[in-house]
Write a protein that holds these residues in place. Structure first.
Motif, PDB file in Angstrom:
ATOM      1  N   MET A   1      30.002 -25.837  13.863  1.00 27.34           N
ATOM      2  CA  MET A   1      29.300 -27.052  14.213  1.00 27.34           C
ATOM      3  C   MET A   1      29.620 -27.390  15.669  1.00 27.34           C
ATOM      4  N   ASN A   2      28.629 -27.360  16.551  1.00 33.32           N
ATOM      5  CA  ASN A   2      28.851 -27.557  17.981  1.00 33.32           C
ATOM      6  C   ASN A   2      28.940 -29.022  18.381  1.00 33.32           C
ATOM      7  N   ALA A   3      28.307 -29.898  17.633  1.00 31.24           N
ATOM      8  CA  ALA A   3      28.288 -31.320  17.996  1.00 31.24           C
ATOM      9  C   ALA A   3      28.589 -32.154  16.758  1.00 31.24           C
ATOM     10  N   PRO A   4      29.225 -33.315  16.927  1.00 28.38           N
ATOM     11  CA  PRO A   4      29.509 -34.177  15.777  1.00 28.38           C
ATOM     12  C   PRO A   4      28.224 -34.671  15.115  1.00 28.38           C
ATOM     13  N   LEU A   5      28.314 -34.923  13.824  1.00 32.31           N
ATOM     14  CA  LEU A   5      27.219 -35.506  13.054  1.00 32.31           C
ATOM     15  C   LEU A   5      27.633 -36.920  12.649  1.00 32.31           C
ATOM     16  N   THR A   6      26.743 -37.878  12.853  1.00 38.53           N
ATOM     17  CA  THR A   6      27.081 -39.280  12.609  1.00 38.53           C
ATOM     18  C   THR A   6      26.030 -39.935  11.716  1.00 38.53           C
ATOM     19  N   ALA A 151      24.262 -32.929   4.032  1.00 44.39           N
ATOM     20  CA  ALA A 151      23.686 -34.265   3.920  1.00 44.39           C
ATOM     21  C   ALA A 151      23.599 -34.955   5.276  1.00 44.39           C
ATOM     22  N   LEU A 152      24.653 -34.854   6.076  1.00 42.20           N
ATOM     23  CA  LEU A 152      24.625 -35.456   7.407  1.00 42.20           C
ATOM     24  C   LEU A 152      23.557 -34.802   8.274  1.00 42.20           C
ATOM     25  N   THR A 204      31.628 -40.034  11.284  1.00 41.38           N
ATOM     26  CA  THR A 204      31.363 -38.982  12.274  1.00 41.38           C
ATOM     27  C   THR A 204      32.180 -37.756  11.875  1.00 41.38           C
ATOM     28  N   VAL A 205      31.526 -36.602  11.810  1.00 34.69           N
ATOM     29  CA  VAL A 205      32.165 -35.389  11.285  1.00 34.69           C
ATOM     30  C   VAL A 205      31.961 -34.237  12.247  1.00 34.69           C
ATOM     31  N   ARG A 260      35.851 -39.100  11.158  1.00 33.41           N
ATOM     32  CA  ARG A 260      36.221 -40.398  11.718  1.00 33.41           C
ATOM     33  C   ARG A 260      35.433 -41.491  10.997  1.00 33.41           C
ATOM     34  N   ILE A 261      36.180 -42.531  10.603  1.00 35.47           N
ATOM     35  CA  ILE A 261      35.580 -43.671   9.923  1.00 35.47           C
ATOM     36  C   ILE A 261      35.753 -44.922  10.803  1.00 35.47           C
ATOM     37  N   ASP A 262      34.662 -45.629  11.014  1.00 35.21           N
ATOM     38  CA  ASP A 262      34.692 -46.906  11.724  1.00 35.21           C
ATOM     39  C   ASP A 262      33.999 -47.936  10.861  1.00 35.21           C
TER      40      ASP A 262
END
Length: 264
Positions: A1-6, A151-152, A204-205, A260-262
């Protein structure tokens, strides 16, 4: 995975040993209530027609239970779904193997159609009348991570509200000796592309090689380690406590997910 998924988490469902639903699990993960070991309690799938309800296996009841809890308040027929399980229906697999080991190898139609990996997804479609996109995945012990990424990806790329359902079923002996999953359990997350009044947190994963850490609630660590769907527990622990921060979740060999959870 090259970029985070949010995405935004707008609903959570959970069934696990000693944790019959998300509110119960949240109290345990916050340290407000002690965890007591007990068999998983599976709800009656009342949305199914009577004939299908009678045929529903443990894993189908589990999947419907967690999915409907996470989707509460939403139009479930419009939600895309991702079903992810390491092995699906252990009891049905055991019964088929027993029958095939006898001289009478005739398999009942119900046993046969419940044996396929996508049976819970089919029953979900019957129960909710959903015509939305549906994916069914298996990645052994990494099935929760694989389902979360898929899913993301749908949320980010298709701008489609998506329900992740990750679940596992126990196997009776002698299969249990080779696949020692102690009980059925599952988690569901409703994910959306934009914040809403229902939003609980932003997630964000991305992949990482950093090591996964054990749960703060040490009594639940054996569940995390033995039931693949409950690799999600560090994420759920962070959500329950309402704290920003990052956790590492086991995924594939040599690879983890940095989550990451916000809070909203």
């Amino acid at each position: 995975m090259n970029a985070p998924l949010t995405a935004w988490i707008t609903g959570i469902g959970l069934i696990a040993p000693g944790l019959p639903d998300w509110p119960s699990a949240r109290a345990v993960l916050r340290g407000e209530q002690a965890w007591t070991s007990a068999p998983s309690v599976l709800p009656t799938p009342t949305l199914l027609p009577p004939a299908e309800r009678r045929r529903a296996s443990r894993v189908i009841k589990l999947a419907l239970g967690i999915g409907l809890e996470a989707a509460a308040g939403a139009d479930v027929s419009t939600l895309a779904t991702v079903f992810s399980a390491s092995g699906s229906d252990g009891h049905n697999c055991h019964a088929l193997c027993e029958q095939l080991a006898t001289d009478d190898r005739h398999i009942s139609p119900t046993r046969f159609h419940n044996s396929v990996h996508n049976a819970p997804a089919g029953y979900w479609g019957i129960a909710t009348k959903s015509m939305a996109p549906c994916q069914v995945l298996c990645a052994h012990d990494g099935s929760f991570g694989a389902g979360l990424i898929d899913a993301l990806g749908q949320v980010v790329l298709d701008r489609q509200a998506t329900l992740l359902l990750a679940y596992d079923s126990e196997y009776p002996e002698p299969l249990f000796a080779k696949r020692p999953v102690p009980d059925c359990a599952g988690v569901s997350l409703r994910l959306e592309c934009e914040p809403s009044p229902d939003a609980l947190a932003r997630i964000t994963v991305q992949t990482t090689e950093a090591p996964a850490r054990p749960l703060e609630q040490a009594t639940l660590e054996p569940l995390r380690a033995t039931i693949p769907a409950l690799r999600s527990l560090p994420l759920l622990e962070r959500l329950a406590q309402g704290r920003s921060g990052e956790v590492c979740i086991d995924y594939l060999p040599g690879l983890r997910l940095a989550v990451r959870i916000d809070p909203a």
